[in-house]
Design a protein around this motif. Structure first.
Motif, PDB file in Angstrom:
ATOM      1  N   GLU A  54       0.785  -0.977  -0.160  1.00  0.00           N
ATOM      2  CA  GLU A  54       0.113  -0.046  -0.006  1.00  0.00           C
ATOM      3  C   GLU A  54       0.883   1.255  -0.103  1.00  0.00           C
ATOM      4  N   VAL A  55       0.326   2.285  -0.363  1.00  0.00           N
ATOM      5  CA  VAL A  55       1.036   3.605  -0.653  1.00  0.00           C
ATOM      6  C   VAL A  55       0.341   4.448   0.434  1.00  0.00           C
ATOM      7  N   ASP A  56       1.049   5.290   1.053  1.00  0.00           N
ATOM      8  CA  ASP A  56       0.608   6.273   2.059  1.00  0.00           C
ATOM      9  C   ASP A  56       0.869   7.895   1.684  1.00  0.00           C
ATOM     10  N   ASN A  57       0.652   8.884   2.435  1.00  0.00           N
ATOM     11  CA  ASN A  57       0.539  10.104   2.064  1.00  0.00           C
ATOM     12  C   ASN A  57       2.036  10.579   2.421  1.00  0.00           C
ATOM     13  N   ASN A  58       2.995   9.739   2.670  1.00  0.00           N
ATOM     14  CA  ASN A  58       4.593  10.061   2.703  1.00  0.00           C
ATOM     15  C   ASN A  58       5.106   9.474   1.455  1.00  0.00           C
ATOM     16  N   LEU A  59       4.460   9.152   0.416  1.00  0.00           N
ATOM     17  CA  LEU A  59       5.046   8.392  -0.839  1.00  0.00           C
ATOM     18  C   LEU A  59       6.138   9.268  -1.418  1.00  0.00           C
ATOM     19  N   LEU A  60       5.889  10.686  -1.579  1.00  0.00           N
ATOM     20  CA  LEU A  60       6.946  11.446  -2.131  1.00  0.00           C
ATOM     21  C   LEU A  60       8.259  11.631  -1.415  1.00  0.00           C
ATOM     22  N   ASN A  61       8.337  11.217  -0.236  1.00  0.00           N
ATOM     23  CA  ASN A  61       9.537  11.100   0.598  1.00  0.00           C
ATOM     24  C   ASN A  61      10.295   9.750   0.484  1.00  0.00           C
ATOM     25  N   GLU A  62       9.451   8.619  -0.085  1.00  0.00           N
ATOM     26  CA  GLU A  62       9.955   7.297  -0.264  1.00  0.00           C
ATOM     27  C   GLU A  62      10.084   6.764  -1.714  1.00  0.00           C
ATOM     28  N   LEU A  63      10.699   7.771  -2.575  1.00  0.00           N
ATOM     29  CA  LEU A  63      10.699   7.408  -3.977  1.00  0.00           C
ATOM     30  C   LEU A  63      12.148   6.563  -4.215  1.00  0.00           C
ATOM     31  N   PRO A  64      12.331   5.708  -5.258  1.00  0.00           N
ATOM     32  CA  PRO A  64      11.217   5.068  -5.675  1.00  0.00           C
ATOM     33  C   PRO A  64      10.565   4.000  -4.854  1.00  0.00           C
ATOM     34  N   THR A  65       9.139   3.735  -5.100  1.00  0.00           N
ATOM     35  CA  THR A  65       8.624   2.694  -4.322  1.00  0.00           C
ATOM     36  C   THR A  65       8.009   1.838  -5.225  1.00  0.00           C
ATOM     37  N   VAL A  66       7.899   0.631  -4.836  1.00  0.00           N
ATOM     38  CA  VAL A  66       7.219  -0.387  -5.570  1.00  0.00           C
ATOM     39  C   VAL A  66       5.827  -1.033  -4.863  1.00  0.00           C
ATOM     40  N   GLN A  67       4.878  -1.072  -5.824  1.00  0.00           N
ATOM     41  CA  GLN A  67       3.489  -1.405  -4.921  1.00  0.00           C
ATOM     42  C   GLN A  67       3.374  -2.613  -5.659  1.00  0.00           C
ATOM     43  N   ILE A  68       2.783  -3.649  -4.740  1.00  0.00           N
ATOM     44  CA  ILE A  68       2.538  -5.021  -5.328  1.00  0.00           C
ATOM     45  C   ILE A  68       1.070  -5.261  -4.867  1.00  0.00           C
ATOM     46  N   GLN A  69      -0.025  -5.585  -5.782  1.00  0.00           N
ATOM     47  CA  GLN A  69      -1.125  -5.871  -5.292  1.00  0.00           C
ATOM     48  C   GLN A  69      -1.706  -7.047  -6.162  1.00  0.00           C
ATOM     49  N   ARG A  70      -2.138  -7.965  -5.566  1.00  0.00           N
ATOM     50  CA  ARG A  70      -3.005  -9.140  -6.108  1.00  0.00           C
ATOM     51  C   ARG A  70      -4.372  -8.598  -6.470  1.00  0.00           C
ATOM     52  N   ILE A  71      -4.529  -8.905  -7.865  1.00  0.00           N
ATOM     53  CA  ILE A  71      -6.053  -8.294  -8.230  1.00  0.00           C
ATOM     54  C   ILE A  71      -7.110  -9.361  -7.967  1.00  0.00           C
ATOM     55  N   PRO A  72      -8.370  -9.116  -8.084  1.00  0.00           N
ATOM     56  CA  PRO A  72      -9.343  -9.894  -7.888  1.00  0.00           C
ATOM     57  C   PRO A  72      -9.746 -10.807  -9.052  1.00  0.00           C
ATOM     58  N   ALA A  73      -8.714 -11.755  -9.582  1.00  0.00           N
ATOM     59  CA  ALA A  73      -8.765 -12.309 -10.849  1.00  0.00           C
ATOM     60  C   ALA A  73      -7.893 -13.686 -10.713  1.00  0.00           C
TER      61      ALA A  73
END
Length: 133
Positions: A30-49
């Motif tokens: 998950e990303v949060d409000n601090n994203l700009l201070n934590e670049l680069p960020t990789v977000q991994i999400q299993r999608i419902p499929a």
């Protein structure tokens, strides 16, 4: 014997990709409000499929988004991740899962994001796995 779907693929991929990317990259679900201070960020999400074979084999569809300070940096990291997944994850094993075929559709491409202070590039992957016996 572990049941189908018993591997938390998000958790497993977070650890695996974090080890590949190193400490300069944040890998999470998950990303949060601090994203700009934590670049680069990789977000991994299993999608419902996806699906399974009703026994052990899981076919997960996973979205992986890269957030970086520039479009070029986001594209470069997304392509690096694609290479790792398709050439190193496929046929490998972690402490939780054995990985088979990995495909990407669509491959990495620029995705819109509301914050103009960063850029987002994402891809969707189909990943076959089963629990370690």
């Amino acid at each position: 014997m572990a049941v189908v779907g018993s591997v938390d693929i998000e958790l497993d991929l977070i650890g695996w990709l974090q080890a590949k990317a190193g400490p300069g990259v944040v890998v999470r679900d998950e990303v949060d409000n601090n994203l700009l201070n934590e670049l680069p960020t990789v977000q991994i999400q299993r999608i419902p499929a996806g699906g399974d074979d009703g026994f052990r084999l899981d076919r997960a569809l996973v979205d992986i988004d890269v957030y970086a300070d520039t479009r070029g940096n986001a594209i470069d990291l997304a392509l690096l991740i694609r290479g790792w997944l398709m050439t190193e994850l496929a046929g490998s094993q972690t402490s939780r899962a054995v990985y088979g075929r990995v495909t990407s559709s669509p491959p990495p491409a620029v995705r819109p994001y509301e914050n103009t202070g960063l850029r987002r590039v994402g891809a969707s992957y189909q990943i076959y796995s089963h629990p370690v016996s």
